[in-house]
Write a protein that holds these residues in place. Structure first.
Motif, short mmCIF file in Angstrom:
data_model
loop_
_atom_site.label_atom_id
_atom_site.label_comp_id
_atom_site.label_asym_id
_atom_site.label_seq_id
_atom_site.Cartn_x
_atom_site.Cartn_y
_atom_site.Cartn_z
N ALA A 273 -9.10 -9.31 6.80
CA ALA A 273 -8.46 -8.97 5.53
C ALA A 273 -6.95 -8.95 5.73
O ALA A 273 -6.45 -8.35 6.69
CB ALA A 273 -8.95 -7.62 5.03
N TYR A 274 -6.23 -9.62 4.82
CA TYR A 274 -4.79 -9.75 4.95
C TYR A 274 -4.10 -9.44 3.63
O TYR A 274 -4.59 -9.81 2.56
CB TYR A 274 -4.41 -11.17 5.40
N ASP A 275 -2.97 -8.75 3.74
CA ASP A 275 -2.11 -8.50 2.59
C ASP A 275 -1.21 -9.73 2.45
O ASP A 275 -0.48 -10.09 3.38
CB ASP A 275 -1.28 -7.24 2.84
N VAL A 276 -1.27 -10.35 1.27
CA VAL A 276 -0.60 -11.63 1.08
C VAL A 276 0.35 -11.56 -0.12
O VAL A 276 0.02 -10.94 -1.15
CB VAL A 276 -1.64 -12.76 0.87
N VAL A 277 1.51 -12.21 0.04
CA VAL A 277 2.45 -12.38 -1.07
C VAL A 277 2.63 -13.88 -1.28
O VAL A 277 2.88 -14.63 -0.32
CB VAL A 277 3.81 -11.71 -0.78
#
Length: 200
Positions: free
Chosen positions: A180-184
């Protein structure tokens, strides 16, 4: 003449009374009455013991039935007060679960937060996300030192992702946390920032 008759009558009455008194004895002192009373008492005791025995046998039977009857499995109900709020995200950030990684793009699905590990589960249709032309920042979680996430090169991030997706141990000091990755994303929908999320 009247006196002798009165005396005779008195004597007769006295004799009759004495005869009655000597002929009568208390009812419980006669042998037949005593025997009958004893037999009745024994019968009463026997009946009481028999009743007790029947009750005892019934109790034993009830105990045996209780011992032989299966005990239903008890299932612990989940605690409704268990706190499981989704972490808040900054505007413009979203969580993706990576399902494939290449040098030029990632394939990922939108993530839904759950109370069960690994906390984020993939939902929806996989989408291909390219990387921005320049200025992409990537960070990985430092597993053993509990330090803040460390910046890494993009190719290092892709290698790390492929190791985790293949269930291989990644290079130290990093670990796998459910991909799981926090992406912008930029205005063209390309990844300009990607940060591994440590599983709580």
């Amino acid at each position: 003449m009247a006196a002798p008759r009165i005396l005779l009558a008195a004597a007769a009455l006295t004799g009759t009374a004495l005869a009655c008194l000597t002929g009568c004895t208390p009812a419980d002192s006669r042998p037949t009455v005593n025997a009958a009373a004893s037999a009745a008492a024994l019968a009463d005791e026997g009946a009481d013991e028999g009743a007790d025995d029947l009750l005892d046998d019934g109790d034993d039977l009830a105990d045996d039935e209780a011992a032989d009857s299966p005990v239903p499995d008890t299932i612990a109900a989940p605690d409704p007060g268990y706190p499981c709020p989704a972490p808040s995200r900054l505007p413009g950030h979203q969580v993706l679960v990576i399902v494939a990684a290449g040098p030029a793009e990632l394939t990922a699905q939108p993530a839904r937060y759950t109370c069960d590990p690994p906390r984020y589960e993939a939902t929806g249709t996989p989408v291909h996300y390219g990387f921005a032309a320049s200025g992409v920042t990537a960070t990985l979680v430092d597993r053993p030192h509990a330090d803040p996430a460390k910046p890494v090169q993009l190719d290092e991030l892709v290698t790390h992702l492929n190791d985790c997706l293949a269930e291989r141990d990644p290079a130290d000091p990093y670990g796998c946390f459910g991909n799981a990755y926090d992406v912008v994303l930029d205005s063209h929908g390309r990844i300009m920032r990607i940060a591994e999320i440590e599983r709580p």
